[in-house]
Design an enzyme around this catalytic site. Sequence first.
Site, PDB file in Angstrom:
ATOM      1  N   TYR A  72      16.321  -2.095   3.835  1.00  0.00           N
ATOM      2  CA  TYR A  72      15.968  -3.255   3.004  1.00  0.00           C
ATOM      3  C   TYR A  72      17.253  -3.855   2.431  1.00  0.00           C
ATOM      4  O   TYR A  72      18.176  -3.129   2.067  1.00  0.00           O
ATOM      5  CB  TYR A  72      15.058  -2.830   1.853  1.00  0.00           C
ATOM      6  CG  TYR A  72      13.696  -2.330   2.281  1.00  0.00           C
ATOM      7  CD1 TYR A  72      12.795  -3.164   2.948  1.00  0.00           C
ATOM      8  CD2 TYR A  72      13.292  -1.020   2.004  1.00  0.00           C
ATOM      9  CE1 TYR A  72      11.538  -2.705   3.330  1.00  0.00           C
ATOM     10  CE2 TYR A  72      12.036  -0.559   2.380  1.00  0.00           C
ATOM     11  CZ  TYR A  72      11.166  -1.409   3.043  1.00  0.00           C
ATOM     12  OH  TYR A  72       9.927  -0.952   3.404  1.00  0.00           O
ATOM     13  N   PHE A  83      11.434   2.464   5.557  1.00  0.00           N
ATOM     14  CA  PHE A  83      10.211   1.965   4.917  1.00  0.00           C
ATOM     15  C   PHE A  83      10.060   2.372   3.446  1.00  0.00           C
ATOM     16  O   PHE A  83       9.158   1.893   2.768  1.00  0.00           O
ATOM     17  CB  PHE A  83       8.955   2.381   5.700  1.00  0.00           C
ATOM     18  CG  PHE A  83       8.879   1.781   7.076  1.00  0.00           C
ATOM     19  CD1 PHE A  83       8.450   0.466   7.247  1.00  0.00           C
ATOM     20  CD2 PHE A  83       9.259   2.508   8.201  1.00  0.00           C
ATOM     21  CE1 PHE A  83       8.395  -0.105   8.516  1.00  0.00           C
ATOM     22  CE2 PHE A  83       9.204   1.946   9.472  1.00  0.00           C
ATOM     23  CZ  PHE A  83       8.774   0.637   9.628  1.00  0.00           C
ATOM     24  N   HIS A 192       4.374  -3.493  14.867  1.00  0.00           N
ATOM     25  CA  HIS A 192       5.036  -3.226  13.589  1.00  0.00           C
ATOM     26  C   HIS A 192       4.054  -3.446  12.430  1.00  0.00           C
ATOM     27  O   HIS A 192       3.189  -4.321  12.499  1.00  0.00           O
ATOM     28  CB  HIS A 192       6.240  -4.162  13.432  1.00  0.00           C
ATOM     29  CG  HIS A 192       7.217  -3.724  12.400  1.00  0.00           C
ATOM     30  ND1 HIS A 192       7.038  -3.988  11.057  1.00  0.00           N
ATOM     31  CD2 HIS A 192       8.380  -3.035  12.496  1.00  0.00           C
ATOM     32  CE1 HIS A 192       8.056  -3.484  10.378  1.00  0.00           C
ATOM     33  NE2 HIS A 192       8.886  -2.899  11.221  1.00  0.00           N
TER      34      HIS A 192
END
Length: 227
Positions: A72, A83, A192
């Site tokens: 991220y 994640f 995804h």
Amino acid sequence: MSQITNVQIEESWKQALAAEFQQPYFAAIKQFLVQEKRAGKTIYPPGSLIFNAFNTTPLDQVKVVILGQDPYHGPRQAMGLSFSVPREVAVPASLKNIYKEINNDLGLPIPQHGDLTKWAQQGVFMLNAMLTVEARKAGSHKKIGWQKFTDAVIRVISEHHQGVVFMLWGNFARSKKALIDEMKHYVLESVHPSPLAGNGFQGCKHFSRANEILSQQGKTTIDWTVD
């Protein structure tokens, strides 16, 4: 950047990946990150968390691999586990969809935070193909050499282990399938979990399937709650 300069990484990984740490491409990654830092650029995750997935899940404990693409790139989000975000950070959209699928698949409550450390401590190796990113620039470190390293990591897991469950979500993750010996391991594929990919991730039942596969091998299953 001392964490990456000295490769502070859990001992079983350090031994298994020793040849990679001696390669010119790895030295180039280190040099690039040091130069970017000196130029005043913000790099995520912090140096101490670049190898968080490795330090939390030793090689001999890997049961499941969840492959992400990029850390991220927003403030305080990246924590070195694909994640996953720290507890105090809002749950990202892709992780919300992962939680929704776990809820539908296993009936577990949807968590209020996004810290997946509990999974990692049980043998879920959450690897991003790129281990760093420049702030607010998605994919910015895609070509600095990380993929050579993480491809080697996937090969090491494939060679070292038997019966690992690889979860490959989206075309990028699925492109890594060739690195996995499917005679020894289990590959679960899906679109995804990002909302940009539509709702195709819902109904994949990867979490119950992974536990069925682990149970059939006599391995301890994963508790997919995060608290």
